[in-house]
Design a protein around this motif. Structure first.
Motif, mmCIF file in Angstrom:
data_model
loop_
_atom_site.group_PDB
_atom_site.id
_atom_site.type_symbol
_atom_site.label_atom_id
_atom_site.label_comp_id
_atom_site.label_asym_id
_atom_site.label_seq_id
_atom_site.Cartn_x
_atom_site.Cartn_y
_atom_site.Cartn_z
ATOM 1 N N ASP A 107 45.948 40.642 45.639
ATOM 2 C CA ASP A 107 46.800 41.338 44.907
ATOM 3 C C ASP A 107 46.545 40.798 43.315
ATOM 4 O O ASP A 107 46.755 39.681 43.051
ATOM 5 C CB ASP A 107 48.066 40.927 45.193
ATOM 6 N N GLN A 108 45.959 41.820 42.593
ATOM 7 C CA GLN A 108 45.562 41.572 41.033
ATOM 8 C C GLN A 108 46.200 42.784 40.269
ATOM 9 O O GLN A 108 46.038 43.005 39.161
ATOM 10 C CB GLN A 108 44.363 41.595 40.997
ATOM 11 N N SER A 110 44.828 45.299 37.883
ATOM 12 C CA SER A 110 45.334 45.145 36.566
ATOM 13 C C SER A 110 44.341 44.243 35.600
ATOM 14 O O SER A 110 43.778 43.221 36.366
ATOM 15 C CB SER A 110 46.904 44.668 36.119
ATOM 16 N N GLY A 111 44.126 44.686 34.538
ATOM 17 C CA GLY A 111 43.189 43.703 33.356
ATOM 18 C C GLY A 111 43.606 44.263 32.226
ATOM 19 O O GLY A 111 43.771 45.573 31.782
ATOM 20 N N MET A 130 33.175 40.205 39.304
ATOM 21 C CA MET A 130 34.076 39.516 40.228
ATOM 22 C C MET A 130 34.980 38.513 39.420
ATOM 23 O O MET A 130 35.902 37.904 39.509
ATOM 24 C CB MET A 130 33.292 38.589 41.245
ATOM 25 N N TYR A 131 34.681 38.118 38.237
ATOM 26 C CA TYR A 131 35.274 37.272 37.245
ATOM 27 C C TYR A 131 36.171 38.165 36.411
ATOM 28 O O TYR A 131 37.074 37.318 35.528
ATOM 29 C CB TYR A 131 34.421 36.399 36.404
ATOM 30 N N ASN A 132 36.189 39.500 36.168
ATOM 31 C CA ASN A 132 36.754 40.095 35.046
ATOM 32 C C ASN A 132 37.103 41.312 35.704
ATOM 33 O O ASN A 132 36.292 42.453 35.436
ATOM 34 C CB ASN A 132 35.956 40.157 33.921
#
Length: 347
Positions: A304-305, A268-269, A240-242
């Motif tokens: 929205d990420q 996205s990440g 949930m953090y990354n």
């Protein structure tokens, strides 16, 4: 007392005598051969009739071949199938790609396209397809879920979109034929087609590299440099953090490649790490989707990420293999294409 049990050839000889005498009544025939009538009758009933049936059946049934292969042939076929499977699996562990161009290249990694969904930005996808065909050294890469491909109980969802199942495959073919590909992999939506995946056949017609759900590639440049890419529709692991936790974990605890890239989650990440053993810089990429508006995400309250529906990795093989700038990542495809043009102009 009855006579001793005769041998089969004796019974046959007696039966033939009876037939030669035109099968008279048993009593008269028995008197002529000096045997009790009850004994002769028993021989005929218990043995002679069986011999007659065996030697002269009243009908003949055609032989029907077995539907199964003989076991010897089956064993040989299974051996050949395993040998072929082994060649395939060993070859795909690290797929070599010979880069013929000198200088920098770029890879435009498409996030989940879902080309047939009403919430997909098809205009932007078309523009990015155009970039792969007009910018020298820029290639496309698909990380899966080309279409919604609703099947089974989910097929009812075709009623909620304006594109039919037949039109979906039209759009899929338009997308695949319209991109200058480096590689393609399938996603969970593509896998719902089973072994008869139409995308595999479309990709085969244009000689595009297509793997089911993951592909590990080694790009071999003319100057002897190598860059490895580990592409999967999704890496295991969630945080949930990354948002890029899965790809980062794969680089930490799996094979140390230059790029680990995936999609599936429509977020996205980006993470950057150094391999302490080889000294290379490793890039973990989680790429979103061209499906911008998603009813399922709205119903579940997902935030929205998504930075972009794609990511462009520009590789400059003229740099030192340990250079942290060997690979540059751009979330804006046009910016990545412009940087690639700049590097190629310097050649």
């Amino acid at each position: 007392m009855p006579s001793a049990m005769p041998k089969a050839d004796e019974v046959r000889a007696m039966y033939q005598k009876w037939c030669a005498a035109k099968k008279p009544p048993i009593e008269s025939f028995a008197r002529n051969i000096g045997e009790p009538a009850s004994t002769v009758r028993r021989w005929i009933n218990q043995y002679v009739v069986r011999l007659e049936v065996a030697e002269a059946p009243e009908f003949e049934i055609a032989e029907i071949p077995d539907a199964l292969l003989p076991v010897e042939d089956l064993v040989e076929r299974r051996k050949r199938q395993f040998a072929q499977k082994k060649k395939h699996e060993e070859a795909r562990k690290l797929i070599p790609i010979k880069i013929k161009k000198t200088g920098a290249i770029g890879i435009l990694h498409y996030g989940d396209p879902h080309v047939d969904d009403d919430g997909t930005d098809l205009s932007l996808l078309e523009h990015h397809m155009h970039l792969t065909n007009t910018v020298e050294g820029l290639y496309g890469a698909n990380i899966g879920d080309t279409t919604n491909n609703w099947v089974g109980r989910l097929a009812r969802l075709y009623a909620a979109q304006s594109t039919s199942a037949a039109e979906s495959w039209q759009l899929a073919e338009w997308f695949i034929r319209g991109t200058n590909w480096m590689y393609m992999i399938g996603g969970n939506h593509d896998a719902w087609s089973g072994d008869g995946d139409p995308i595999r056949w479309i990709a085969g017609e244009i000689n595009a590299t297509y793997q089911d759900s993951e592909a590990r590639l080694q790009l071999n440049f003319p100057n002897g440099k190598h860059v490895r890419i580990n592409a999967r529709h999704d890496f295991t692991g969630h945080s949930m953090y990354n948002p890029v936790h899965g790809a980062t974990k794969a680089l930490h605890f799996g094979i140390r490649d230059h790029v680990a890239v995936c999609g599936h989650k429509h977020v996205s990440g980006y993470g950057v790490l150094k391999d302490p053993d080889s000294g290379i810089t490793m890039h973990a990429l989680q790429i979103a989707s061209y499906k911008v508006y998603d009813r399922y995400a709205r119903e579940k309250g997902f935030r929205d990420q998504a930075l972009s529906p794609c990511a462009v990795t520009v590789i400059n093989p003229d740099l030192d293999p340990q250079s942290p700038d060997l690979i540059k990542v751009f979330w804006d495809a046009d910016e990545g294409a412009n940087y690639l043009k700049f590097l190629r102009r310097k050649k």
